[in-house]
Design a protein around this motif. Structure first.
Motif, mmCIF file in Angstrom:
data_model
loop_
_atom_site.group_PDB
_atom_site.id
_atom_site.type_symbol
_atom_site.label_atom_id
_atom_site.label_comp_id
_atom_site.label_asym_id
_atom_site.label_seq_id
_atom_site.Cartn_x
_atom_site.Cartn_y
_atom_site.Cartn_z
ATOM 1 N N PHE A 1 10.539 -1.263 1.233
ATOM 2 C CA PHE A 1 10.361 -1.820 -0.005
ATOM 3 C C PHE A 1 9.966 -0.966 -0.983
ATOM 4 O O PHE A 1 10.357 -1.280 -2.283
ATOM 5 C CB PHE A 1 9.399 -2.927 0.252
ATOM 6 C CG PHE A 1 8.773 -3.637 -1.048
ATOM 7 C CD1 PHE A 1 9.338 -4.794 -1.460
ATOM 8 C CD2 PHE A 1 7.648 -3.258 -1.658
ATOM 9 C CE1 PHE A 1 8.822 -5.496 -2.487
ATOM 10 C CE2 PHE A 1 7.220 -3.832 -2.670
ATOM 11 C CZ PHE A 1 7.983 -5.168 -3.026
ATOM 12 N N TRP A 2 9.100 0.211 -0.745
ATOM 13 C CA TRP A 2 8.898 1.020 -1.794
ATOM 14 C C TRP A 2 9.949 2.149 -1.970
ATOM 15 O O TRP A 2 10.293 2.757 -0.981
ATOM 16 C CB TRP A 2 7.539 1.820 -1.170
ATOM 17 C CG TRP A 2 6.450 0.965 -0.747
ATOM 18 C CD1 TRP A 2 6.108 0.581 0.414
ATOM 19 C CD2 TRP A 2 5.705 0.008 -1.667
ATOM 20 N NE1 TRP A 2 5.090 -0.314 0.601
ATOM 21 C CE2 TRP A 2 4.656 -0.842 -0.791
ATOM 22 C CE3 TRP A 2 5.488 -0.319 -2.982
ATOM 23 C CZ2 TRP A 2 3.957 -1.921 -1.456
ATOM 24 C CZ3 TRP A 2 4.936 -1.243 -3.546
ATOM 25 C CH2 TRP A 2 3.913 -2.013 -2.636
ATOM 26 N N PRO B 1 5.581 -6.882 3.228
ATOM 27 C CA PRO B 1 5.725 -5.141 3.004
ATOM 28 C C PRO B 1 5.285 -4.801 1.683
ATOM 29 O O PRO B 1 4.899 -3.863 1.631
ATOM 30 C CB PRO B 1 7.404 -5.164 2.931
ATOM 31 C CG PRO B 1 7.944 -6.185 3.934
ATOM 32 C CD PRO B 1 6.982 -7.219 3.549
ATOM 33 N N ASP B 2 5.196 -5.810 0.741
ATOM 34 C CA ASP B 2 4.724 -5.603 -0.720
ATOM 35 C C ASP B 2 3.109 -5.578 -0.667
ATOM 36 O O ASP B 2 2.591 -5.399 -1.631
ATOM 37 C CB ASP B 2 5.223 -6.318 -1.621
ATOM 38 C CG ASP B 2 4.924 -7.813 -1.237
ATOM 39 O OD1 ASP B 2 4.592 -8.283 -0.176
ATOM 40 O OD2 ASP B 2 5.135 -8.610 -2.195
ATOM 41 N N SER B 3 2.402 -5.828 0.475
ATOM 42 C CA SER B 3 1.131 -5.908 0.277
ATOM 43 C C SER B 3 0.337 -4.827 1.031
ATOM 44 O O SER B 3 0.606 -4.685 2.348
ATOM 45 C CB SER B 3 0.611 -7.211 1.086
ATOM 46 O OG SER B 3 -0.789 -7.395 1.358
ATOM 47 N N PHE C 1 4.709 3.321 -4.002
ATOM 48 C CA PHE C 1 3.526 2.899 -3.304
ATOM 49 C C PHE C 1 2.189 2.934 -4.055
ATOM 50 O O PHE C 1 2.212 3.840 -5.024
ATOM 51 C CB PHE C 1 3.310 3.630 -2.009
ATOM 52 C CG PHE C 1 2.437 3.122 -1.001
ATOM 53 C CD1 PHE C 1 2.534 2.143 -0.352
ATOM 54 C CD2 PHE C 1 1.040 3.735 -1.010
ATOM 55 C CE1 PHE C 1 1.427 1.562 0.555
ATOM 56 C CE2 PHE C 1 0.179 3.177 -0.090
ATOM 57 C CZ PHE C 1 0.411 2.170 0.553
ATOM 58 N N LYS D 1 3.248 1.410 6.374
ATOM 59 C CA LYS D 1 3.316 0.696 5.269
ATOM 60 C C LYS D 1 3.753 1.393 4.048
ATOM 61 O O LYS D 1 4.656 1.132 3.294
ATOM 62 C CB LYS D 1 1.870 0.263 4.715
ATOM 63 C CG LYS D 1 1.000 -0.768 5.651
ATOM 64 C CD LYS D 1 1.835 -2.010 5.711
ATOM 65 C CE LYS D 1 1.893 -3.011 4.373
ATOM 66 N NZ LYS D 1 2.127 -4.217 4.454
ATOM 67 N N GLN D 2 3.405 2.657 4.059
ATOM 68 C CA GLN D 2 3.816 3.478 3.076
ATOM 69 C C GLN D 2 5.437 4.068 3.100
ATOM 70 O O GLN D 2 6.007 4.082 2.026
ATOM 71 C CB GLN D 2 2.974 4.832 2.954
ATOM 72 C CG GLN D 2 3.324 5.602 1.663
ATOM 73 C CD GLN D 2 2.848 7.039 1.349
ATOM 74 O OE1 GLN D 2 2.843 7.907 2.537
ATOM 75 N NE2 GLN D 2 1.916 7.278 0.767
ATOM 76 N N ASN E 1 9.882 1.905 -7.375
ATOM 77 C CA ASN E 1 8.659 0.919 -7.145
ATOM 78 C C ASN E 1 8.022 1.710 -6.025
ATOM 79 O O ASN E 1 8.102 1.423 -4.815
ATOM 80 C CB ASN E 1 9.519 -0.107 -6.471
ATOM 81 C CG ASN E 1 8.304 -1.304 -6.160
ATOM 82 O OD1 ASN E 1 7.225 -1.300 -6.907
ATOM 83 N ND2 ASN E 1 8.538 -1.996 -5.117
ATOM 84 N N ASP F 1 7.602 1.845 4.459
ATOM 85 C CA ASP F 1 8.386 0.681 4.453
ATOM 86 C C ASP F 1 9.576 0.932 3.044
ATOM 87 O O ASP F 1 9.367 1.215 2.146
ATOM 88 C CB ASP F 1 7.586 -0.557 4.007
ATOM 89 C CG ASP F 1 8.229 -1.937 4.185
ATOM 90 O OD1 ASP F 1 9.085 -2.110 3.555
ATOM 91 O OD2 ASP F 1 8.278 -2.478 5.469
ATOM 92 N N HIS G 1 10.103 -2.318 10.642
ATOM 93 C CA HIS G 1 10.311 -2.743 9.190
ATOM 94 C C HIS G 1 11.513 -3.861 9.402
ATOM 95 O O HIS G 1 11.580 -4.365 8.191
ATOM 96 C CB HIS G 1 10.808 -1.229 8.602
ATOM 97 C CG HIS G 1 10.030 -0.339 8.355
ATOM 98 N ND1 HIS G 1 8.673 -0.582 7.959
ATOM 99 C CD2 HIS G 1 9.808 0.903 8.638
ATOM 100 C CE1 HIS G 1 7.807 0.569 7.842
ATOM 101 N NE2 HIS G 1 8.601 1.459 8.121
ATOM 102 N N GLU H 1 10.163 -8.653 9.182
ATOM 103 C CA GLU H 1 9.099 -8.916 8.230
ATOM 104 C C GLU H 1 8.064 -10.021 8.691
ATOM 105 O O GLU H 1 8.224 -11.106 9.052
ATOM 106 C CB GLU H 1 9.750 -9.555 6.755
ATOM 107 C CG GLU H 1 8.685 -9.542 5.728
ATOM 108 C CD GLU H 1 9.421 -10.094 4.316
ATOM 109 O OE1 GLU H 1 8.707 -10.531 3.554
ATOM 110 O OE2 GLU H 1 10.578 -9.807 4.315
#
Length: 277
Positions: free
Chosen positions: A256-257, A208-210, A263, A251-252, A261, A254, A199, A202
């Motif tokens: 970023f979420w 991360p947002d994809s 997932f 991904k879930q 915001n 990360d 993580h 990047e």
């Protein structure tokens, strides 16, 4: 008015006068007009009367035969006329290298076809491959290359194309044009190519947002995964699903979420639906 200004500007004697007027006009504007709204209004009126010169794009006309083949493959093809279009495609001069290369590209462009016509296109390729063996392998190579290129250049404008090509690859497997090894290579590339499993590092190819690659895996498995139900193919699928779940949770989780915001719920839904089926 503006129409009269355009007419006058195109007259030879007045156009020559306007050349010197333009110089004084913009010099006066820069010195006296300070309100940006007024400047915009003046420039809009001026460029409407005297638009800047632009080079016209030259359109390359395709031969009528090329246009006809693209039309029957990507617009007309459906279940009721498959046999007719197959007969037409078999009449093509496949010894002509330029024409055969173009036909392979059009047959591989599953993303150009309608959703309902994609399976018909795969059946058509299978029918041609039984008569021209090289067609099947060249189409499959083009499809795999297209998927690879869109992974290397993950622009959002390619998303629908990637979805369509992943589904088309699955349809080609269903008609025995693709080996199961190629399917699993594609599946593993979706979750490993350019992916950073850290993580703190990047990845530009898988930001991360994809979560789009999860959709690609689910679409491909939804299309042809039902045939991996026995033998070595089932074992390979079971192994892959372990790596796929690891990728999903990576991904879930990360940073970023967040709660503000979250997932994407639709990605979670298609992931769980894929595993359950």
């Amino acid at each position: 008015d503006e129409e009269k200004g355009t007419f006058d500007n195109n007259m030879f004697d007045i156009h020559f006068f306007n050349y010197y007027f333009d110089i004084h006009f913009f010099t006066f504007q820069a010195a006296s007009v300070t309100d940006s709204r007024h400047i915009t209004q003046i420039e809009n009126a001026y460029y409407y009367v005297n638009p800047p010169e632009s080079t016209s794009l030259t359109r390359i006309e395709e031969p009528p035969l090329h246009s006809f083949i693209q039309k029957i493959l990507h617009q007309d093809l459906q279940k009721t006329n498959e046999d007719k279009i197959l007969r037409l495609m078999r009449k093509i001069d496949w010894e002509n290298e330029e024409l055969s290369t173009a036909c392979v590209q059009w047959l591989a462009a599953g993303w150009r076809s309608k959703h309902t016509g994609r399976r018909c296109l795969a059946r058509l390729v299978a029918g041609l491959a039984s008569w021209q063996e090289v067609v099947g392998s060249r189409v499959v190579d083009s499809v795999l290359e297209d998927l690879r290129i869109t992974l290397e250049h993950p622009h959002p404008r390619h998303n629908q194309r990637r979805i369509a090509m992943a589904r088309y690859l699955g349809e080609l497997y269903n008609y025995k044009l693709v080996d199961s090894r190629d399917i699993f290579n594609a599946l593993y590339s979706f979750i490993t190519f350019g992916v950073s499993m850290d993580h703190s590092v990047e990845s530009q190819l898988d930001p991360p947002d994809s979560a789009f690659r999860i959709r690609l895996v689910c679409v491909l498995l939804e299309t042809c995964g039902a045939y991996f139900n026995s033998g070595s193919s089932k074992k390979k699928l079971d192994y892959f699903l372990i790596f796929f779940q690891n990728y999903y949770w990576y991904k879930q989780t990360d940073p970023f979420w967040t709660e503000e915001n979250p997932f994407p719920i639709y990605v979670s839904n298609i992931y769980h639906e894929c595993l359950s089926s």
